[in-house]
Design a protein around this motif. Structure first.
Motif, PDB file in Angstrom:
ATOM      1  N   LEU A  29      26.139  24.235  51.656  1.00 52.82           N
ATOM      2  CA  LEU A  29      26.693  24.720  52.924  1.00 52.82           C
ATOM      3  C   LEU A  29      27.312  26.103  52.757  1.00 52.82           C
ATOM      4  CD1 LEU A  29      28.275  21.476  54.402  1.00 52.82           C
ATOM      5  CD2 LEU A  29      26.361  22.783  55.335  1.00 52.82           C
ATOM      6  N   MET A  30      27.980  26.308  51.633  1.00 46.55           N
ATOM      7  CA  MET A  30      28.583  27.617  51.384  1.00 46.55           C
ATOM      8  C   MET A  30      27.510  28.698  51.241  1.00 46.55           C
ATOM      9  SD  MET A  30      31.683  26.450  48.851  1.00 46.55           S
ATOM     10  CE  MET A  30      32.140  28.102  48.409  1.00 46.55           C
ATOM     11  N   VAL A  31      26.435  28.383  50.536  1.00 41.81           N
ATOM     12  CA  VAL A  31      25.329  29.331  50.396  1.00 41.81           C
ATOM     13  C   VAL A  31      24.705  29.605  51.760  1.00 41.81           C
ATOM     14  CG1 VAL A  31      23.010  29.633  49.446  1.00 41.81           C
ATOM     15  CG2 VAL A  31      24.836  28.771  47.988  1.00 41.81           C
ATOM     16  N   ASN A  32      24.540  28.561  52.556  1.00 43.25           N
ATOM     17  CA  ASN A  32      23.964  28.720  53.898  1.00 43.25           C
ATOM     18  C   ASN A  32      24.837  29.627  54.761  1.00 43.25           C
ATOM     19  OD1 ASN A  32      21.905  27.934  55.872  1.00 43.25           O
ATOM     20  ND2 ASN A  32      23.654  27.024  56.936  1.00 43.25           N
ATOM     21  N   GLU A  33      26.149  29.437  54.706  1.00 44.92           N
ATOM     22  CA  GLU A  33      27.053  30.286  55.486  1.00 44.92           C
ATOM     23  C   GLU A  33      26.938  31.742  55.066  1.00 44.92           C
ATOM     24  OE1 GLU A  33      31.041  28.765  55.297  1.00 44.92           O
ATOM     25  OE2 GLU A  33      30.488  26.886  56.271  1.00 44.92           O
ATOM     26  N   GLN A  34      26.831  31.978  53.753  1.00 45.53           N
ATOM     27  CA  GLN A  34      26.673  33.345  53.261  1.00 45.53           C
ATOM     28  C   GLN A  34      25.368  33.952  53.757  1.00 45.53           C
ATOM     29  OE1 GLN A  34      28.774  35.375  51.610  1.00 45.53           O
ATOM     30  NE2 GLN A  34      27.223  36.966  51.755  1.00 45.53           N
ATOM     31  N   LEU A  35      24.305  33.191  53.705  1.00 42.51           N
ATOM     32  CA  LEU A  35      23.016  33.689  54.183  1.00 42.51           C
ATOM     33  C   LEU A  35      23.043  33.967  55.681  1.00 42.51           C
ATOM     34  CD1 LEU A  35      20.611  31.400  52.141  1.00 42.51           C
ATOM     35  CD2 LEU A  35      20.994  33.852  51.814  1.00 42.51           C
ATOM     36  N   GLU A  36      23.714  33.114  56.448  1.00 39.93           N
ATOM     37  CA  GLU A  36      23.840  33.348  57.888  1.00 39.93           C
ATOM     38  C   GLU A  36      24.618  34.624  58.167  1.00 39.93           C
ATOM     39  OE1 GLU A  36      25.489  29.918  59.797  1.00 39.93           O
ATOM     40  OE2 GLU A  36      23.737  28.687  59.370  1.00 39.93           O
ATOM     41  N   ALA A  37      25.675  34.875  57.400  1.00 41.42           N
ATOM     42  CA  ALA A  37      26.467  36.100  57.571  1.00 41.42           C
ATOM     43  C   ALA A  37      25.613  37.331  57.247  1.00 41.42           C
ATOM     44  CB  ALA A  37      27.708  36.048  56.690  1.00 41.42           C
ATOM     45  N   GLU A  38      24.833  37.248  56.178  1.00 42.75           N
ATOM     46  CA  GLU A  38      23.953  38.359  55.826  1.00 42.75           C
ATOM     47  C   GLU A  38      22.898  38.587  56.903  1.00 42.75           C
ATOM     48  OE1 GLU A  38      22.320  38.066  51.877  1.00 42.75           O
ATOM     49  OE2 GLU A  38      24.266  37.491  51.050  1.00 42.75           O
ATOM     50  N   LEU A  39      22.367  37.508  57.442  1.00 41.10           N
ATOM     51  CA  LEU A  39      21.376  37.631  58.505  1.00 41.10           C
ATOM     52  C   LEU A  39      21.987  38.289  59.741  1.00 41.10           C
ATOM     53  CD1 LEU A  39      18.467  37.002  59.291  1.00 41.10           C
ATOM     54  CD2 LEU A  39      19.243  34.760  60.055  1.00 41.10           C
ATOM     55  N   GLN A  40      23.200  37.908  60.084  1.00 39.16           N
ATOM     56  CA  GLN A  40      23.881  38.538  61.221  1.00 39.16           C
ATOM     57  C   GLN A  40      24.049  40.033  60.994  1.00 39.16           C
ATOM     58  OE1 GLN A  40      24.733  37.433  64.187  1.00 39.16           O
ATOM     59  NE2 GLN A  40      23.953  35.385  63.772  1.00 39.16           N
ATOM     60  N   GLN A  41      24.383  40.418  59.766  1.00 37.73           N
ATOM     61  CA  GLN A  41      24.535  41.843  59.448  1.00 37.73           C
ATOM     62  C   GLN A  41      23.207  42.578  59.603  1.00 37.73           C
ATOM     63  OE1 GLN A  41      26.193  41.857  55.510  1.00 37.73           O
ATOM     64  NE2 GLN A  41      28.268  41.447  56.234  1.00 37.73           N
ATOM     65  N   LEU A  42      22.130  41.934  59.158  1.00 37.30           N
ATOM     66  CA  LEU A  42      20.818  42.564  59.297  1.00 37.30           C
ATOM     67  C   LEU A  42      20.421  42.720  60.762  1.00 37.30           C
ATOM     68  CD1 LEU A  42      18.882  40.765  56.437  1.00 37.30           C
ATOM     69  CD2 LEU A  42      19.518  43.184  56.524  1.00 37.30           C
ATOM     70  N   TYR A  43      20.685  41.688  61.565  1.00 32.32           N
ATOM     71  CA  TYR A  43      20.391  41.793  62.996  1.00 32.32           C
ATOM     72  C   TYR A  43      21.225  42.891  63.645  1.00 32.32           C
ATOM     73  CZ  TYR A  43      17.438  37.622  63.312  1.00 32.32           C
ATOM     74  OH  TYR A  43      16.420  36.724  63.185  1.00 32.32           O
ATOM     75  N   ALA A  44      22.478  42.984  63.256  1.00 30.16           N
ATOM     76  CA  ALA A  44      23.353  44.006  63.837  1.00 30.16           C
ATOM     77  C   ALA A  44      22.892  45.412  63.456  1.00 30.16           C
ATOM     78  CB  ALA A  44      24.788  43.786  63.377  1.00 30.16           C
ATOM     79  N   ALA A  45      22.317  45.560  62.285  1.00 24.95           N
ATOM     80  CA  ALA A  45      21.886  46.873  61.811  1.00 24.95           C
ATOM     81  C   ALA A  45      20.488  47.255  62.298  1.00 24.95           C
ATOM     82  CB  ALA A  45      21.917  46.894  60.287  1.00 24.95           C
ATOM     83  N   SER A  46      19.766  46.328  62.913  1.00 19.64           N
ATOM     84  CA  SER A  46      18.390  46.583  63.341  1.00 19.64           C
ATOM     85  C   SER A  46      18.278  46.514  64.856  1.00 19.64           C
ATOM     86  CB  SER A  46      17.444  45.556  62.715  1.00 19.64           C
ATOM     87  OG  SER A  46      17.512  45.614  61.327  1.00 19.64           O
TER      88      SER A  46
END
Length: 60
Positions: A29-46
């Motif tokens: 779950l912790m890894v999943n949360e980190q990946l979701e946060a990274e994905l949000q950053q990528l969406y925000a930057a694109s």
């Protein structure tokens, strides 16, 4: 019958947590949360993905 790759991977994750299923789930779950946060950053930057926002398919 040979184990499926997913089953082998699950066994490895549990072994990494010394057989603690709760610990293994918590780690995943912790890894999943980190990946979701990274994905949000990528969406925000694109800007091209401005209309695509994950969130409705989150498991936790």
């Amino acid at each position: 019958m040979t184990p499926r790759p997913t089953d082998t991977l699950i066994d490895e994750i549990i072994a990494t947590c010394n057989g603690d299923l709760r610990g293994a789930l918590k780690a995943l779950l912790m890894v999943n949360e980190q990946l979701e946060a990274e994905l949000q950053q990528l969406y925000a930057a694109s800007p091209q993905f401005a209309s695509v926002r994950p969130g409705n398919n989150v498991l936790h």
